[in-house]
Motif scaffolding. Structure first.
Motif, PDB file in Angstrom:
ATOM      1  N   ASN A  10       0.840  -1.198   0.000  1.00 27.51           N
ATOM      2  CA  ASN A  10       0.000   0.000   0.000  1.00 27.51           C
ATOM      3  C   ASN A  10       0.878   1.252   0.000  1.00 27.51           C
ATOM      4  OD1 ASN A  10      -1.895   2.019   0.401  1.00 27.51           O
ATOM      5  ND2 ASN A  10      -3.074   0.848   1.895  1.00 27.51           N
ATOM      6  N   HIS A  11       1.468   1.561  -1.173  1.00 26.80           N
ATOM      7  CA  HIS A  11       2.378   2.709  -1.219  1.00 26.80           C
ATOM      8  C   HIS A  11       1.634   4.040  -1.168  1.00 26.80           C
ATOM      9  CE1 HIS A  11       1.532   1.638  -5.467  1.00 26.80           C
ATOM     10  NE2 HIS A  11       1.442   2.941  -5.609  1.00 26.80           N
ATOM     11  N   GLY A  12       0.289   3.980  -1.312  1.00 23.68           N
ATOM     12  CA  GLY A  12      -0.505   5.208  -1.158  1.00 23.68           C
ATOM     13  C   GLY A  12      -0.559   5.659   0.293  1.00 23.68           C
ATOM     14  N   ALA A  13      -0.728   4.714   1.204  1.00 21.50           N
ATOM     15  CA  ALA A  13      -0.854   5.049   2.630  1.00 21.50           C
ATOM     16  C   ALA A  13       0.492   5.044   3.359  1.00 21.50           C
ATOM     17  CB  ALA A  13      -1.801   4.069   3.312  1.00 21.50           C
ATOM     18  N   PHE A  14       1.480   4.350   2.776  1.00 19.05           N
ATOM     19  CA  PHE A  14       2.790   4.235   3.441  1.00 19.05           C
ATOM     20  C   PHE A  14       3.892   4.632   2.458  1.00 19.05           C
ATOM     21  CE2 PHE A  14      -0.079   1.287   5.606  1.00 19.05           C
ATOM     22  CZ  PHE A  14       0.059   1.728   6.917  1.00 19.05           C
ATOM     23  N   SER A  15       4.473   5.784   2.699  1.00 19.48           N
ATOM     24  CA  SER A  15       5.426   6.362   1.752  1.00 19.48           C
ATOM     25  C   SER A  15       6.856   5.941   2.065  1.00 19.48           C
ATOM     26  CB  SER A  15       5.330   7.890   1.816  1.00 19.48           C
ATOM     27  OG  SER A  15       6.403   8.493   1.129  1.00 19.48           O
ATOM     28  N   SER A  16       7.633   5.799   0.989  1.00 21.70           N
ATOM     29  CA  SER A  16       9.067   5.503   1.137  1.00 21.70           C
ATOM     30  C   SER A  16       9.911   6.768   1.124  1.00 21.70           C
ATOM     31  CB  SER A  16       9.538   4.618  -0.027  1.00 21.70           C
ATOM     32  OG  SER A  16       8.832   3.431  -0.016  1.00 21.70           O
ATOM     33  N   GLU A  17       9.301   7.895   0.833  1.00 21.04           N
ATOM     34  CA  GLU A  17      10.067   9.149   0.759  1.00 21.04           C
ATOM     35  C   GLU A  17      10.807   9.376   2.073  1.00 21.04           C
ATOM     36  OE1 GLU A  17      10.476  11.369  -1.694  1.00 21.04           O
ATOM     37  OE2 GLU A  17       8.983  10.703  -3.143  1.00 21.04           O
ATOM     38  N   GLY A  18      12.050   9.835   1.958  1.00 22.24           N
ATOM     39  CA  GLY A  18      12.783  10.210   3.167  1.00 22.24           C
ATOM     40  C   GLY A  18      13.581   9.093   3.792  1.00 22.24           C
ATOM     41  N   GLY A  19      13.661   7.935   3.123  1.00 17.60           N
ATOM     42  CA  GLY A  19      14.541   6.889   3.648  1.00 17.60           C
ATOM     43  C   GLY A  19      13.812   5.607   3.960  1.00 17.60           C
TER      44      GLY A  19
END
Length: 418
Positions: free
Chosen positions: A76-85
């Motif tokens: 679920n990359h919409g609700a959980f972002s990888s931005e920032g590390g």
């Protein structure tokens, strides 16, 4: 419980179960280095699979410890972002974390990943296979018989560094720089390899300069099939900022190095701890592909990935708040007995050996997973041709890290050749 049929310290277990649940903090590198982290995860899976740690060296964070919950977050990359590390301990000087495609969300993630993925396409792996085999044979033929040596240094590091140098199309004599830089990236200052963050940054400057030279060479040459050329000529990547290019190099170095290397070492440990499985493998080398997948699960070479919640999200009866740090413990998901039968046992002929979470899921699933499996398959095919056994002499020295689950050294002896 045992980790691969070896009893762990009763003290660590007692401590894990005696700690008040709201104070339980699984992100302790010392526990990983001593192979004592299993008990915290066992307890969390049973009692609090979506667990909040309010205070730690890395600030507050959520631990996701069960296989299906990890899948929910990872896909679920919409609700959980990888931005920032992508690690719990992301820290990179005062400029913030290095940009890299694994630490990006769509659409930027997708186009950058697509740029480099041809290097691990089935067709390219077919081209690489004979080269990897030739090098694996050369490494194994140079090993001493009847003498103690370090398997990590002589075999695991060598094969992965040779392969990665080929993917970057850099001189083979520089391959050990990749091993060193990869270790520096994930090293904790004051734990052996580097003393301070400043020293780490200084090494990064040399690392960056080396790959800037490679970029300059490739950008002025016709497009070729190596990773640097793909980035230099790719439509989505040729105008990237220098920091972003370097971030992707760091990602490809660590991704191409640590995972395969630590699973090659892990296979020696697992087979020595489980002599019945080693015997089964010798008697039936057709089990190698299945053994490779089982080792990747059993080892889990990267223990976790982290995300940031972009919205409030309900999981396991808990509300993860927007902005919260969420850590998916792959090392725990791979021991979830609701999904994997007898998960603490090492069984090389499992019915579904690729049913593990070591490569992640969703858009960030490890881009090089087939290359990792190929290197492991080849090295074991070549080992079995040559040696009746590789004998582990003592407990290996593990890495001080909650991210890289690996080995600094592993003393072995090869008693004889076939």
């Amino acid at each position: 419980m045992s980790d691969g049929n070896i009893d762990l310290s009763k003290d660590a277990r007692a401590q894990a179960y005696a700690t008040p649940l709201d104070q339980l903090n699984p992100a302790q590198p010392a526990l990983f280095q001593s192979d004592q982290m299993w008990w915290n995860f066992e307890r969390l899976r049973k009692e609090d699979p979506v667990h909040y740690t309010a205070e730690s060296d890395y600030g507050p964070y959520w631990s996701i410890t069960k296989y299906n919950d990890i899948m929910t977050v990872d896909t679920n990359h919409g609700a959980f972002s990888s931005e920032g590390g992508i690690t719990i301990a992301t820290q990179d000087g005062d400029k913030g974390p290095l940009p890299m495609f694994i630490a990006m969300d769509p659409p930027k993630h997708d186009v950058q990943r697509k740029t480099v993925s041809p290097v691990v396409s089935p067709m390219n792996l077919q081209i690489l296979e004979p080269l990897i085999r030739e090098r694996a044979a050369k490494i194994l033929d140079s090993l001493p018989i009847g003498e103690e040596f370090d398997w990590v240094d002589k075999v695991s590091m060598e094969l992965t560094a040779m392969t990665l140098a080929t993917l970057f199309d850099m001189p083979q004599e520089d391959r050990r720089k990749l091993t060193y830089w990869s270790d520096v990236v994930t090293a904790v200052p004051g734990q052996g390899l580097i003393d301070t963050l400043e020293q780490k940054m200084q090494i990064f400057i040399e690392y960056h300069a080396y790959f800037t030279n490679l970029w300059n060479e490739r950008v002025n040459a016709p497009p070729a099939g190596d990773l640097i050329s793909m980035l230099a000529h790719g439509e989505a990547t040729r105008n990237m900022e220098p920091r972003e290019y370097f971030g992707n190099i760091v990602l490809l170095t660590v991704g191409g190095n640590d995972t395969t290397r630590n699973t090659i070492s892990g296979s020696i440990l697992a087979l020595n701890r489980n002599p019945d499985q080693y015997r089964k493998l010798r008697e039936n080398p057709a089990l190698i592909p299945s053994m490779v997948s089982e080792t990747i699960r059993w080892q889990t070479p990267l223990a976790h990935m982290r995300r940031i919640a972009t919205q409030d999200f309900e999981l396991g009866g808990k509300t993860i708040k927007k902005g919260d740090k969420v850590v998916m413990w792959y090392v725990s998901g791979n021991r979830d007995d609701e999904v994997i039968e007898r998960p603490n046992d090492y069984i090389i002929n499992r019915e579904r050996p690729r049913n593990h979470i070591s490569f992640g899921f969703g858009i960030h699933r490890c881009v090089g997973n087939r290359l990792a499996e190929l290197q492991l398959k080849i090295i074991w095919e070549e080992i079995l041709k040559r040696f009746p056994e590789v004998v582990l002499l003592e407990e290996p020295k593990r890495v001080y890290s909650t991210f890289v689950k690996g080995y600094e050294s592993m003393k072995v002896i090869i008693p004889s050749r076939n």
